[in-house]
Design an enzyme around this catalytic site. Structure first.
Site, PDB file in Angstrom:
ATOM      1  N   GLY A  22       0.839  -1.209   0.000  1.00 53.97           N
ATOM      2  CA  GLY A  22       0.000   0.000   0.000  1.00 53.97           C
ATOM      3  C   GLY A  22       0.867   1.249   0.000  1.00 53.97           C
ATOM      4  O   GLY A  22       1.821   1.337   0.770  1.00 53.97           O
ATOM      5  N   ASP A  65      -0.096   2.242   8.328  1.00 54.32           N
ATOM      6  CA  ASP A  65      -0.624   1.466   9.460  1.00 54.32           C
ATOM      7  C   ASP A  65       0.188   1.596  10.762  1.00 54.32           C
ATOM      8  O   ASP A  65      -0.316   1.293  11.833  1.00 54.32           O
ATOM      9  CB  ASP A  65      -0.717  -0.022   9.084  1.00 54.32           C
ATOM     10  N   ARG A 121     -26.492  13.675  15.944  1.00 51.91           N
ATOM     11  CA  ARG A 121     -26.352  12.283  15.540  1.00 51.91           C
ATOM     12  C   ARG A 121     -25.116  11.627  16.132  1.00 51.91           C
ATOM     13  O   ARG A 121     -24.156  12.294  16.518  1.00 51.91           O
ATOM     14  CB  ARG A 121     -26.205  12.204  14.018  1.00 51.91           C
ATOM     15  N   GLY A 160      -5.933   0.354   8.760  1.00 44.99           N
ATOM     16  CA  GLY A 160      -4.903  -0.080   9.710  1.00 44.99           C
ATOM     17  C   GLY A 160      -4.704  -1.580   9.737  1.00 44.99           C
ATOM     18  O   GLY A 160      -3.941  -2.089  10.551  1.00 44.99           O
ATOM     19  N   GLY A 210     -10.763  13.876  19.495  1.00 46.07           N
ATOM     20  CA  GLY A 210     -11.775  13.903  20.564  1.00 46.07           C
ATOM     21  C   GLY A 210     -12.903  12.909  20.361  1.00 46.07           C
ATOM     22  O   GLY A 210     -14.064  13.213  20.669  1.00 46.07           O
TER      23      GLY A 210
HETATM   24  O1  F6P Z   1      -1.530  -1.388   4.586  1.00 49.14           O
HETATM   25  C1  F6P Z   1      -2.138  -0.212   4.170  1.00 49.14           C
HETATM   26  C2  F6P Z   1      -3.603  -0.423   3.938  1.00 49.14           C
HETATM   27  O2  F6P Z   1      -4.171   0.806   3.535  1.00 49.14           O
HETATM   28  C3  F6P Z   1      -4.386  -1.006   5.110  1.00 49.14           C
HETATM   29  O3  F6P Z   1      -4.652  -0.056   6.114  1.00 49.14           O
HETATM   30  C4  F6P Z   1      -5.601  -1.559   4.426  1.00 49.14           C
HETATM   31  O4  F6P Z   1      -6.174  -2.614   5.172  1.00 49.14           O
HETATM   32  C5  F6P Z   1      -5.043  -2.067   3.116  1.00 49.14           C
HETATM   33  O5  F6P Z   1      -3.822  -1.365   2.912  1.00 49.14           O
HETATM   34  C6  F6P Z   1      -5.942  -1.862   1.934  1.00 49.14           C
HETATM   35  O6  F6P Z   1      -5.342  -2.461   0.834  1.00 49.14           O
HETATM   36  P1  F6P Z   1      -5.793  -2.230  -0.678  1.00 49.14           P
HETATM   37  O7  F6P Z   1      -5.286  -0.865  -1.092  1.00 49.14           O
HETATM   38  O8  F6P Z   1      -5.117  -3.314  -1.425  1.00 49.14           O
HETATM   39  O9  F6P Z   1      -7.273  -2.267  -0.698  1.00 49.14           O
END
Ligand code: F6P
Length: 319
Positions: A11, A127, A162, A170, A185
């Site tokens: 990612g 993450d 709401r 993450g 917050g």
């Molecule tokens: O590892 C980074 C991340 O954005 C995670 O937080 C998330 O679970 C995952 O990659 C999403 O992956 P993709 O971009 O392949 O959907």
């Protein structure tokens, strides 16, 4: 070493470009040539190689994403894929490799190191789930994106009285939700590292409502449950008008914060130094404002902990 390569994998994370820039500049200082490999390990298998000179990293410190593009490669996970990768690197005369990515990318880097290619890792993932480093590149930017989103959601939550459930990324880690929850917050923070009781969460919402607080934000890390599931349960137990926002890939984009740019610059430069000093199978890490090189094996054996005192503080401040 006269020629090294760099790739971004997994990612993308804001600050990856700043890290690339640092790799190229630090190598240029040592008169070492840098080859950029596009599309991560997939591009390594496809020989997507192109030289990166100083001009190719001009005007990128402020840009999110990665100019090298990123990918997740299934082919590279096989023995045959890794042998092909080593052959491609050798054929191109590449003596060392910098891998910018998360723990999955580090495992690929370790495999290459075991096959005789000097390889080091730079922690690039929003993450912040890599053991051995206080922060990963992109985490601070993602947290700031979540906080900005919370500010906006709070406006509409207040206007309509709401409850909002906001789902953060993450993977299995709650670092983004915890840090953004404290800064923004949040009335409740649900993360995989700490067991939660939805009845207690709802009870607290009711207490807040009883003292006149008619809006609330529950931040839920994706590793806990879907925001929709939590929202359904909260509505059932409280009767409050509830909405869901899944922040998703918004958290991966945008300009890196100053913190991420500096972190990326320091870790990228150190990656080159570590390779030139003869290091391999090392993860660049940031610990108490120092930059260190930690063996991948230690990283794989470790477990990233959350700072429990932040969680406890957030709970007190939310009442
Ligand atoms: O590892 C980074 C991340 O954005 C995670 O937080 C998330 O679970 C995952 O990659 C999403 O992956 P993709 O971009 O392949 O959907």
């Amino acid at each position: 070493m006269e020629k090294i390569a760099v790739l971004t994998s997994g990612g993308d994370a804001p600050g990856m470009n700043a890290a690339l820039r640092a790799v190229v500049h630090q190598a240029a200082m040592h008169e070492v040539q840098v080859i950029g490999i596009s599309h991560g390990y997939e591009g390594l298998l496809n020989r997507e190689f192109a030289p990166l000179d100083l001009s190719s990293v001009d005007d990128i410190i402020q840009r999110g994403g990665t100019i090298l593009r990123s990918a997740r490669s299934e082919r590279f996970k096989s023995e045959a894929g890794q042998e092909q990768a080593v052959a491609n690197l050798r054929e191109a005369g590449i003596e060392g490799l910098v891998v910018i990515g998360g723990e999955g990318s580090y495992r690929g880097a370790q495999a290459l190191a075991e096959r005789g290619i000097a390889t080091v890792g730079v922690p690039g993932t929003i993450d912040n789930d890599i053991p051995g480093t206080d922060y990963t590149i992109g985490f601070d930017s993602a947290v700031n994106t979540v906080v900005e989103a919370m500010n906006k959601i709070r406006d509409t939550a207040t206007a309509h009285e709401r409850t909002f459930v906001v789902e953060t990324m993450g993977r299995k880690s709650g670092q983004i939700a915890l840090t953004a929850g404290l800064a923004g917050g949040a009335e409740s923070i649900l993360i995989p590292e700490v067991p939660y009781n939805l009845d207690n969460v709802c009870q607290r919402l009711k207490w807040s409502a009883a003292r006149g607080k008619v809006h609330s934000i529950i931040l839920v890390a994706e590793g806990v449950a879907s925001g929709y599931t939590i929202a359904q349960e909260v509505k059932k137990r409280t009767g409050f008008d509830t909405r869901v926002t899944v922040l998703g890939h918004l958290q991966r984009g945008g300009a890196p914060t100053a913190f991420d740019r500096i972190l990326a610059s320091r870790l990228g430069a150190q990656a080159v130094e570590s390779l030139l000093e003869g290091g391999s199978a090392l993860a660049m890490s940031y610990v108490k404002d120092e930059v260190l090189a930690v063996p991948f094996r230690e990283v794989f054996a470790g477990k990233k902990q959350i700072n429990r005192s932040l969680y406890d503080l957030a709970a007190i401040l939310a009442i």
